[in-house]
Write a protein that holds these residues in place. Structure first.
Motif, PDB file in Angstrom:
ATOM      1  N   VAL A 226       0.843  -1.202   0.000  1.00  0.00           N
ATOM      2  CA  VAL A 226       0.000   0.000   0.000  1.00  0.00           C
ATOM      3  C   VAL A 226       0.878   1.251   0.000  1.00  0.00           C
ATOM      4  O   VAL A 226       0.646   2.197  -0.740  1.00  0.00           O
ATOM      5  CB  VAL A 226      -0.935  -0.009   1.233  1.00  0.00           C
ATOM      6  N   TYR A 227       1.914   1.196   0.824  1.00  0.00           N
ATOM      7  CA  TYR A 227       2.849   2.319   0.948  1.00  0.00           C
ATOM      8  C   TYR A 227       3.495   2.645  -0.390  1.00  0.00           C
ATOM      9  O   TYR A 227       3.684   3.814  -0.736  1.00  0.00           O
ATOM     10  CB  TYR A 227       3.901   1.916   1.966  1.00  0.00           C
ATOM     11  N   SER A 228       3.790   1.583  -1.156  1.00  0.00           N
ATOM     12  CA  SER A 228       4.532   1.808  -2.401  1.00  0.00           C
ATOM     13  C   SER A 228       3.711   2.588  -3.423  1.00  0.00           C
ATOM     14  O   SER A 228       4.265   3.175  -4.340  1.00  0.00           O
ATOM     15  CB  SER A 228       4.993   0.480  -2.989  1.00  0.00           C
ATOM     16  N   ILE A 229       2.373   2.587  -3.254  1.00  0.00           N
ATOM     17  CA  ILE A 229       1.547   3.369  -4.192  1.00  0.00           C
ATOM     18  C   ILE A 229       1.986   4.826  -4.146  1.00  0.00           C
ATOM     19  O   ILE A 229       2.246   5.461  -5.179  1.00  0.00           O
ATOM     20  CB  ILE A 229       0.052   3.280  -3.813  1.00  0.00           C
ATOM     21  N   GLY A 230       2.084   5.348  -2.933  1.00  0.00           N
ATOM     22  CA  GLY A 230       2.494   6.740  -2.794  1.00  0.00           C
ATOM     23  C   GLY A 230       3.973   6.930  -3.045  1.00  0.00           C
ATOM     24  O   GLY A 230       4.398   7.928  -3.615  1.00  0.00           O
ATOM     25  N   TYR A 231       4.759   5.946  -2.630  1.00  0.00           N
ATOM     26  CA  TYR A 231       6.214   6.100  -2.686  1.00  0.00           C
ATOM     27  C   TYR A 231       6.719   6.142  -4.122  1.00  0.00           C
ATOM     28  O   TYR A 231       7.623   6.901  -4.446  1.00  0.00           O
ATOM     29  CB  TYR A 231       6.869   4.947  -1.932  1.00  0.00           C
ATOM     30  N   LEU A 232       6.112   5.301  -4.980  1.00  0.00           N
ATOM     31  CA  LEU A 232       6.610   5.208  -6.352  1.00  0.00           C
ATOM     32  C   LEU A 232       6.103   6.350  -7.221  1.00  0.00           C
ATOM     33  O   LEU A 232       6.631   6.607  -8.290  1.00  0.00           O
ATOM     34  CB  LEU A 232       6.206   3.867  -6.969  1.00  0.00           C
TER      35      LEU A 232
ATOM     36  N   GLU B 150       8.468   8.946  -8.556  1.00  0.00           N
ATOM     37  CA  GLU B 150       9.840   8.439  -8.507  1.00  0.00           C
ATOM     38  C   GLU B 150      10.247   7.885  -9.860  1.00  0.00           C
ATOM     39  O   GLU B 150      11.372   8.046 -10.298  1.00  0.00           O
ATOM     40  CB  GLU B 150       9.947   7.313  -7.477  1.00  0.00           C
ATOM     41  N   ALA B 151       9.317   7.178 -10.481  1.00  0.00           N
ATOM     42  CA  ALA B 151       9.665   6.477 -11.708  1.00  0.00           C
ATOM     43  C   ALA B 151       8.536   6.641 -12.728  1.00  0.00           C
ATOM     44  O   ALA B 151       7.424   7.030 -12.383  1.00  0.00           O
ATOM     45  CB  ALA B 151       9.876   4.996 -11.405  1.00  0.00           C
ATOM     46  N   SER B 152       8.860   6.319 -13.971  1.00  0.00           N
ATOM     47  CA  SER B 152       7.868   6.424 -15.034  1.00  0.00           C
ATOM     48  C   SER B 152       6.801   5.346 -14.844  1.00  0.00           C
ATOM     49  O   SER B 152       6.955   4.436 -14.033  1.00  0.00           O
ATOM     50  CB  SER B 152       8.548   6.239 -16.385  1.00  0.00           C
ATOM     51  N   GLY B 153       5.716   5.473 -15.608  1.00  0.00           N
ATOM     52  CA  GLY B 153       4.608   4.531 -15.467  1.00  0.00           C
ATOM     53  C   GLY B 153       5.021   3.106 -15.691  1.00  0.00           C
ATOM     54  O   GLY B 153       4.634   2.212 -14.942  1.00  0.00           O
ATOM     55  N   ARG B 154       5.851   2.893 -16.716  1.00  0.00           N
ATOM     56  CA  ARG B 154       6.245   1.518 -17.018  1.00  0.00           C
ATOM     57  C   ARG B 154       7.141   0.954 -15.932  1.00  0.00           C
ATOM     58  O   ARG B 154       7.081  -0.219 -15.587  1.00  0.00           O
ATOM     59  CB  ARG B 154       6.958   1.462 -18.368  1.00  0.00           C
ATOM     60  N   LYS B 155       7.967   1.820 -15.396  1.00  0.00           N
ATOM     61  CA  LYS B 155       8.867   1.343 -14.347  1.00  0.00           C
ATOM     62  C   LYS B 155       8.081   1.018 -13.076  1.00  0.00           C
ATOM     63  O   LYS B 155       8.417   0.091 -12.347  1.00  0.00           O
ATOM     64  CB  LYS B 155       9.946   2.389 -14.060  1.00  0.00           C
ATOM     65  N   THR B 156       7.023   1.796 -12.842  1.00  0.00           N
ATOM     66  CA  THR B 156       6.175   1.510 -11.690  1.00  0.00           C
ATOM     67  C   THR B 156       5.525   0.145 -11.860  1.00  0.00           C
ATOM     68  O   THR B 156       5.488  -0.666 -10.925  1.00  0.00           O
ATOM     69  CB  THR B 156       5.097   2.589 -11.543  1.00  0.00           C
ATOM     70  N   ALA B 157       5.037  -0.109 -13.074  1.00  0.00           N
ATOM     71  CA  ALA B 157       4.428  -1.409 -13.343  1.00  0.00           C
ATOM     72  C   ALA B 157       5.444  -2.521 -13.119  1.00  0.00           C
ATOM     73  O   ALA B 157       5.138  -3.565 -12.524  1.00  0.00           O
ATOM     74  CB  ALA B 157       3.911  -1.456 -14.781  1.00  0.00           C
TER      75      ALA B 157
ATOM     76  N   PRO C  30      14.304   0.350  -3.151  1.00  0.00           N
ATOM     77  CA  PRO C  30      13.247   1.300  -2.801  1.00  0.00           C
ATOM     78  C   PRO C  30      12.723   0.968  -1.400  1.00  0.00           C
ATOM     79  O   PRO C  30      12.730  -0.194  -1.006  1.00  0.00           O
ATOM     80  CB  PRO C  30      12.160   1.044  -3.850  1.00  0.00           C
ATOM     81  N   SER C  31      12.244   1.985  -0.680  1.00  0.00           N
ATOM     82  CA  SER C  31      12.008   1.777   0.756  1.00  0.00           C
ATOM     83  C   SER C  31      11.003   0.680   1.059  1.00  0.00           C
ATOM     84  O   SER C  31      11.172  -0.067   2.018  1.00  0.00           O
ATOM     85  CB  SER C  31      11.548   3.071   1.388  1.00  0.00           C
ATOM     86  N   HIS C  32       9.941   0.567   0.242  1.00  0.00           N
ATOM     87  CA  HIS C  32       8.983  -0.490   0.562  1.00  0.00           C
ATOM     88  C   HIS C  32       9.638  -1.852   0.378  1.00  0.00           C
ATOM     89  O   HIS C  32       9.342  -2.793   1.100  1.00  0.00           O
ATOM     90  CB  HIS C  32       7.730  -0.359  -0.301  1.00  0.00           C
ATOM     91  N   ALA C  33      10.570  -1.940  -0.584  1.00  0.00           N
ATOM     92  CA  ALA C  33      11.280  -3.203  -0.784  1.00  0.00           C
ATOM     93  C   ALA C  33      12.263  -3.448   0.343  1.00  0.00           C
ATOM     94  O   ALA C  33      12.402  -4.586   0.815  1.00  0.00           O
ATOM     95  CB  ALA C  33      11.995  -3.189  -2.121  1.00  0.00           C
ATOM     96  N   SER C  34      12.950  -2.385   0.813  1.00  0.00           N
ATOM     97  CA  SER C  34      13.870  -2.606   1.944  1.00  0.00           C
ATOM     98  C   SER C  34      13.094  -3.086   3.139  1.00  0.00           C
ATOM     99  O   SER C  34      13.574  -3.912   3.919  1.00  0.00           O
ATOM    100  CB  SER C  34      14.638  -1.355   2.359  1.00  0.00           C
ATOM    101  N   SER C  35      11.885  -2.542   3.293  1.00  0.00           N
ATOM    102  CA  SER C  35      11.087  -2.949   4.433  1.00  0.00           C
ATOM    103  C   SER C  35      10.752  -4.436   4.340  1.00  0.00           C
ATOM    104  O   SER C  35      10.833  -5.157   5.335  1.00  0.00           O
ATOM    105  CB  SER C  35       9.830  -2.074   4.482  1.00  0.00           C
ATOM    106  N   ILE C  36      10.441  -4.907   3.138  1.00  0.00           N
ATOM    107  CA  ILE C  36      10.127  -6.333   3.001  1.00  0.00           C
ATOM    108  C   ILE C  36      11.393  -7.181   3.102  1.00  0.00           C
ATOM    109  O   ILE C  36      11.418  -8.222   3.753  1.00  0.00           O
ATOM    110  CB  ILE C  36       9.395  -6.603   1.672  1.00  0.00           C
TER     111      ILE C  36
END
Lengths: 211, 605
Positions: free
Chosen positions: B26-32, B35-42, B172-178
């Motif tokens: 959920v956090y990554s929705i706001g975090y990304l 930060e990155a282009s649409g494709r990179k977010t996907a 990315p922070s949500h990934a570091s958290s996981i």
């Protein structure tokens, strides 16, 4: 009769080992292939096999006439220094070749049951030809020597197959012939290109290309 | 179920994964966003889903081959997470260190699994478990060491932790958290599953070895964290520390299992598992908060931050909760599990005899020291980052993060409190998991009664009720506040700070993280080996125009273990280069020589 021809094969291989210049090497190969052709022909006559006749014919056409002719043309075309460039001088090379013959003899004698001298001799010579081929590839500098080394190895293999297993299946043999021919064409072309690009065909100097 | 296994241990780990991953997602929705282009977010979402799937597979498969496949998939996908931020060259470097280390670990695992296969003639867990009973002791020891090294690399046990402080902060922070919250826990799963469940911890020295490594990890992790000023790196070092605390529980369980003390074994295992889930929660929370700070300010260097509590009150509050939890302060969850671990040590020290008493006592003391140092570290992290005035332009313009990020943090903060207050209920559930992992029947044992945790060894009953504790603490706080208000000292006086007559106080005069950690740098100088560089530029003898002061600590493990090893590898690679000169003749010669050797060799027979 067969033994005499086989020894002629052996002598022609020695000739190639002590050759210093390219035409001499190609000539040696031509002799070797010719004697190989004779061996096959004798075998065909003795066994009355049609396929052996045609293989012998192919041998004559490809390895005695076409391929050496092609190689001569390449040598003439590249107009390069005709020297092969020896890493090992002729005397030492000959000594090595004699050593290999000895080794092959020991090897063949071990491999086959004692008694059948003719088969053992054939195997020895065949094996020696393979070794001589690789020897030529290693201790001669030019790319052309490497082609011929490969061909000599192929000749050795041919002899090896015919002694040990009575010849490979016909279609395999045909396929190998065409393989060899095409590979010579391609390698010849490469030698020509290498010469054009680097003004020499000294494989030893190709190592400068590496990073 | 075919290839899957859903025993309590697997289900426990699955729920840990789900518990931390969902808020992070959920956090990554706001975090990304931005930060990155649409494709990179996907792409980030795809990697995240793959990552979660792989982790889920790791903890549920019942077959070593599938386990390896899932393990490798998890490693590879997390590598892509580490290098996700391709803008920074550091990411690539960190990714390389990570992938090399993780593959070294996997190599050890493969070796262990192959040895197991040799005895079991099957890759199935249950078949291996049966076969392990007939395995010779020497082989068992080898397998144990291989497994410990393999899983230890992933868990980040000192001295195999080297990749962790590089890789975790770079993702990315949500990934570091996981990664920090869950992924390194899969290694703990591996240790519990393979060493305790399948091999069976029979040797006393196995437990002792795990305990010693764990306590070293604790101390080294927290000491390095104290020296660190990059907020995510600091958290990564705390992961090393907390893995140590978890392994203290697990190692203690192995220790008691081999001494045949089922009560204490289950109790220690509960402590370890409880800290595992707690660490997943609060470390996930802290990484998300650190990510929010990074997103808002664009820097992770806490020396450049400060005063964020005014601009980002929510993030500050969540960070404070996480910091209190990791420092083991009641009523948050970290307190309960560290208390349990300490209790396990004390109960153990009372129950064993001889030198083991001293050993457990010393380890307990070390754990207490770790807790204290962690608290000091988070005083630094929170104080320097959120309090005082902004130290640079980064912190001045910070804005509170969007709703989705706050929601993720809020959820984890709520869990932190819930797992603290509901400790008794959690322990009840965990006792079943621990029983399944250790293979001990617990129907006759009691671990919690009416909201209170009790320790199980008869004669040394100890009770803990976190809600009661929270109530008392709350009441004391309110009373203190009331006394303060009633005594009339609450009047606000606005005045300039006294500055010894300097009159030009600026944020540059504030306390820095370097200064804060100086006492620890001196206290642990035997290990940290600090050195400093000073540079003075003078106008004249009396007047110094500028003064530069740098202080660094020596990374002992890198300098004395990894650098020499790397240098050796490079040296041997260079000597290997000598047989690779690029000459065709020589290569042909190698073939020829080997053919000749073979011919001569054949004559020998």
């Amino acid at each position: 009769m067969q033994t005499i021809i086989l020894f002629a094969c052996l002598v022609s291989t020695y000739l190639m080992v002590i050759a210093k210049r390219m035409p001499a090497l190609i000539m040696g190969f031509r002799y070797q292939s010719f004697f190989l052709f004779l061996v096959t022909l004798l075998m065909a006559i003795a066994e009355r096999r049609i396929d052996l006749y045609s293989i012998a014919g192919l041998l004559l056409a490809l390895k005695v006439v076409l391929i050496p002719g092609l190689l001569y043309r390449i040598v003439a075309r590249i107009k390069a220094n005709e020297n092969l460039g020896l890493f090992l001088n002729t005397q030492l090379s000959l000594l090595c070749a004699l050593g290999f013959t000895c080794l092959s003899w020991v090897f063949s004698a071990r491999l086959l049951a004692p008694g059948n001298v003719l088969v053992t001799t054939t195997l020895t010579i065949a094996f020696f030809m393979v070794l001589a081929g690789i020897f030529l590839m290693i201790f001669r500098m030019t790319a052309l020597a490497q082609i011929i080394g490969l061909l000599v190895m192929e000749n050795g293999m041919f002899l090896l197959a015919s002694t040990v297993s009575g010849g490979m299946p016909f279609f395999v043999e045909i396929a190998i012939f065409f393989d060899v021919f095409v590979s010579v064409l391609i390698m010849g072309f490469f030698v020509y290109r290498i010469n054009k690009l680097f003004t020499h065909v000294d494989v030893n100097k190709l190592s400068r290309l590496k990073g | 179920m075919g290839y899957f296994l859903f025993d309590p241990l697997s289900v426990f780990f699955l729920s840990v994964i789900a518990l931390v991953s969902l808020p992070s997602a959920v956090y990554s929705i706001g975090y990304l966003k931005g930060e990155a282009s649409g494709r990179k977010t996907a792409l980030a979402w795809l990697i995240l889903i793959l990552f979660l799937g792989a982790m889920g597979m790791v903890v549920t498969v019942n077959n070593t081959i599938l386990f390896l496949v899932a393990w490798e998939l998890m490693s590879l996908v997390s590598y892509f997470l580490v290098v996700f931020d391709t803008k920074h060259e550091k990411s690539v470097q960190a990714g390389t260190i990570y992938i090399v280390m993780t593959h070294i670990g996997t190599a050890f695992l493969i070796a262990a699994f192959l040895i197991m296969f040799k005895y079991a003639h099957s890759f199935d867990f249950s078949a291996i478990k049966n076969a392990c009973a007939s395995m010779p002791a020497g082989t068992k020891n080898t397998v144990f060491l291989l497994l410990l090294t393999g899983f230890g690399t992933k868990a980040g046990i000192v001295p195999l932790h080297i990749w962790l402080p590089y890789a975790h902060p770079q993702a990315p922070s949500h990934a570091s958290s996981i990664m920090s919250g869950v992924m390194i826990k899969t290694a703990i799963y591996g240790i519990i599953r393979f060493v305790i469940f399948i091999l069976g911890a029979h040797c006393l020295w196995w437990g002792i070895m795990v305990l010693v490594l764990a306590v070293i990890s604790c101390l080294v992790g927290v000491i390095y964290a104290l020296m660190e000023h990059d907020i995510k790196k600091l958290l990564a070092y705390h992961s090393v520390e907390n893995i140590g605390i978890i392994l203290l529980g697990v190692g203690l369980a192995m220790f008691f299992l081999s001494l045949n003390m089922p009560y204490l074994a289950v109790f220690s295992m509960i402590a370890g598992l409880y800290h595992l889930i707690n660490h997943a929660i609060f470390k996930g929370l802290l990484f998300l908060c650190a990510g929010s700070v990074y997103k808002a300010t664009g820097t992770r260097d806490i020396e450049k931050l400060g005063g964020l509590i005014k601009n980002m009150p929510y993030t500050a509050a969540y960070f404070l909760i996480g910091a209190m939890a990791i420092s083991a302060l009641p009523p948050f969850n970290g307190f309960v599990s560290e208390w349990l671990t300490l209790q396990a040590f004390f109960l153990g020290a009372f129950s064993v005899t001889g030198s083991a008493k001293v050993f457990l006592g010393v380890l307990g003391a070390m754990l207490a020291l770790t807790g204290g140092l962690a608290a000091a570290c988070f005083v630094k992290a929170f104080g320097i980052t959120f309090l005082a005035r902004p130290r640079s332009h980064y912190a001045v313009n910070a804005l509170e993060v969007p709703f989705s990020m706050k929601a993720g943090m809020f959820f984890l903060a709520a869990l932190t409190l819930a797992f603290g207050l509901g400790g008794a209920a959690v322990i009840k559930i965990l006792s079943h998991v621990a029983a399944a992992a250790t293979g001990i029947d617990i129907t006759a044992m009691k671990f919690s009664v009416n909201n209170a945790v009790i320790s199980p060894q008869a004669g040394y009953d100890i009770y803990l009720s976190v809600p009661l504790l929270a109530l008392v603490l709350g009441a004391l706080g309110i009373m203190g506040f009331a006394v303060y208000k009633l005594s009339g000292k609450g009047k606000t006086i606005t005045y300039t700070t006294w500055d010894c007559g300097y009159y030009r106080l600026s944020p540059r005069n504030e306390y820095t993280a370097t200064a804060f950690s100086k006492p620890f740098r001196i206290a642990f100088s035997f290990f940290l080996r600090p050195y400093r560089k000073t540079q003075k530029i003078r106008d004249s003898f009396y007047h110094i125009r500028s003064f530069k002061y740098e202080t660094h600590t020596t990374k002992v493990f890198k300098k004395y273990i990894y650098d020499p090893a790397l240098a050796m590898i490079f040296r041997s690679a260079k000597s290997m280069r000598r047989i690779q000169p690029g000459s065709i003749h020589l290569y042909l010669g190698y073939i020829f020589a080997s053919v000749l050797l073979l011919i001569i060799f054949i004559n020998r027979f």
